[in-house]
Design an enzyme around this catalytic site. Structure first.
Site, PDB file in Angstrom:
ATOM      1  N   TYR A  83     -23.029 134.942  88.255  1.00 34.97           N
ATOM      2  CA  TYR A  83     -21.767 134.240  88.485  1.00 34.97           C
ATOM      3  C   TYR A  83     -21.144 133.785  87.154  1.00 34.97           C
ATOM      4  O   TYR A  83     -19.959 134.016  86.891  1.00 34.97           O
ATOM      5  CB  TYR A  83     -21.961 133.033  89.398  1.00 34.97           C
ATOM      6  CG  TYR A  83     -20.851 132.028  89.230  1.00 34.97           C
ATOM      7  CD1 TYR A  83     -19.602 132.257  89.778  1.00 34.97           C
ATOM      8  CD2 TYR A  83     -21.032 130.889  88.438  1.00 34.97           C
ATOM      9  CE1 TYR A  83     -18.553 131.367  89.568  1.00 34.97           C
ATOM     10  CE2 TYR A  83     -19.993 129.995  88.228  1.00 34.97           C
ATOM     11  CZ  TYR A  83     -18.755 130.242  88.795  1.00 34.97           C
ATOM     12  OH  TYR A  83     -17.727 129.371  88.581  1.00 34.97           O
TER      13      TYR A  83
ATOM     14  N   ASP B 110     -19.542 132.610  93.966  1.00 32.49           N
ATOM     15  CA  ASP B 110     -20.233 131.328  94.045  1.00 32.49           C
ATOM     16  C   ASP B 110     -20.121 130.837  95.486  1.00 32.49           C
ATOM     17  O   ASP B 110     -19.717 131.580  96.383  1.00 32.49           O
ATOM     18  CB  ASP B 110     -19.665 130.330  93.033  1.00 32.49           C
ATOM     19  CG  ASP B 110     -18.250 129.871  93.387  1.00 32.49           C
ATOM     20  OD1 ASP B 110     -17.619 130.465  94.297  1.00 32.49           O
ATOM     21  OD2 ASP B 110     -17.767 128.910  92.762  1.00 32.49           O
TER      22      ASP B 110
ATOM     23  N   GLU C 138     -17.954 126.116  82.603  1.00 35.74           N
ATOM     24  CA  GLU C 138     -18.612 126.861  83.675  1.00 35.74           C
ATOM     25  C   GLU C 138     -20.055 126.401  83.878  1.00 35.74           C
ATOM     26  O   GLU C 138     -20.545 126.345  85.014  1.00 35.74           O
ATOM     27  CB  GLU C 138     -18.567 128.360  83.383  1.00 35.74           C
ATOM     28  CG  GLU C 138     -17.188 128.978  83.549  1.00 35.74           C
ATOM     29  CD  GLU C 138     -16.638 128.813  84.960  1.00 35.74           C
ATOM     30  OE1 GLU C 138     -17.430 128.748  85.922  1.00 35.74           O
ATOM     31  OE2 GLU C 138     -15.415 128.747  85.106  1.00 35.74           O
TER      32      GLU C 138
END
Length: 372
Positions: A128, A146, A45
């Site tokens: 996020y 996002d 991520e």
């Protein structure tokens, strides 16, 4: 995050079901989807911030091989982490990963925390990323928004405001949370992102194959190419930068950029921005003196490199230089080294400097061949 009702007649189930069915059928086989290890999901991520999947995948695989656990990453030297990150860009992500790994070891016993609030307390993890990790790695019902999710939500729900504005952001997060199912929240979040990446494209999306084509309000009103609303882009500034490959006794001088600035912790050749009214040579003399405290003789050009960052561009002029006088010292940098040219590739450099290294070594190799 407090729940707010979705301001739309669309039923969440009318979006969840077809989207999850599509994801089950069409989800890409990505390396971080083959694991449930929260550490590996966290690494992926962070890499996927500002980086396309295709570019991130080989870096991810190399990174988790070299640093397979939080403890291994925490114990690593920052230089080693930056070297492995070299070329991926946005190096503050790598520095924050390293800091966060050390905090996870000291504060959480080497285990990535599960809750949103604890994740948000770590360097480099924002709203996020916290939502992605908590939902994908731990199955928690936490939303995420996002760029891809923004585009999907603005079109499906016909959100006309500028997504950069706080009131629109709040609405998008509320929609993302309302849509989340109690079961498979991580898969649903990934499906939203996948839809934005593969189908709900910025321009001319192939709506005919979209699993949400029957519910999308933007498609119904023919507005899919007008949403999300876009701001007019500002002109991107361009800076002229000069650097010196300073030679002395068969070695060249490199310095480490300050850790708290742009490209912090990376090595570079001394130099900086040209000021108005200066020649390239004058700028190089001044910048080297201000940065490492020595005087130089400027020789021939090695290379000129054009490079684009996210918010500006540079034209980088590199010159072969020789040391003249003074004692090198860290005036505008964190460290200094004299290294053999052949060892330059062992250090993590910004992409623009790497092009200079390649030109320098190619010239040296050609010179050796010419002397034989």
């Amino acid at each position: 995050m407090a729940k707010e009702p979705v301001q739309s007649k669309l039923s969440p189930s009318a979006i969840r079901r077809p989207l999850l069915r599509w994801f089950d059928r069409e989800a890409r086989d990505l390396p971080w989807r083959r694991t449930r290890d929260p550490y590996a999901i966290w690494i992926s991520e962070i890499m996927l911030q500002q980086t396309r999947v295709q570019a991130a995948a080989p870096y991810y695989e190399r990174f988790v091989r070299r640093f397979p656990t939080v403890v291994a990453l925490a114990r690593a030297r920052l230089d080693s982490v930056l070297k492995l990150w070299e070329g991926l860009g946005y190096y503050c992500r790598a520095r924050n990963l390293h800091k966060a790994a050390q905090e996870i070891v000291t504060r959480f016993g080497g285990q990535l925390p599960e809750t949103r609030s604890e994740l948000l307390s770590l360097p480099g993890i924002g709203a996020y990323t916290a939502g992605a990790i908590s939902s994908i790695a731990f199955g928690q019902r936490e939303p995420l928004v996002d760029g891809n999710v923004t585009r999907v939500l603005c079109r499906v729900f016909r959100v006309r405001g500028n997504p950069k504005e706080a009131v629109v952001q709040k609405k998008l997060w509320s929609l993302a949370e309302e849509l989340l199912p109690a079961a498979r929240p991580g898969d649903f979040n990934q499906a939203l992102m996948e839809l934005g990446s593969e189908i709900c494209l910025p321009k001319n999306p192939p709506c005919e194959v979209c699993p949400l084509r029957r519910t999308c309000l933007a498609k119904r009103h023919g507005e899919q190419n007008r949403l999300p609303a876009r701001r007019r882009k500002k002109p991107i500034p361009c800076h002229t930068v000069v650097v010196g490959v300073i030679e002395r006794n068969g070695r060249v001088l490199i310095d480490k950029r300050p850790s708290d600035g742009l490209l912090g912790g990376l090595w570079e050749f001394p130099g900086g921005k040209k000021q108005s009214g200066e020649s390239l040579e004058e700028a190089l003399h001044r910048e080297v003196l201000e940065e490492v405290g020595i005087r130089i003789r400027v020789g021939d050009s090695i290379a000129t490199v054009d490079h684009a960052y996210s918010h500006f561009r540079i034209r980088l002029h590199a010159f072969r230089c020789t040391y003249a006088s003074g004692t090198p010292q860290c005036l505008g940098c964190d460290a200094i080294k004299w290294v053999r040219p052949g060892d330059l590739r062992r250090y993590a450099f910004p992409a623009a400097n790497k092009k200079i290294i390649r030109a320098l070594l190619d010239a040296r190799q050609a010179g050796r061949r010419g002397s034989q």
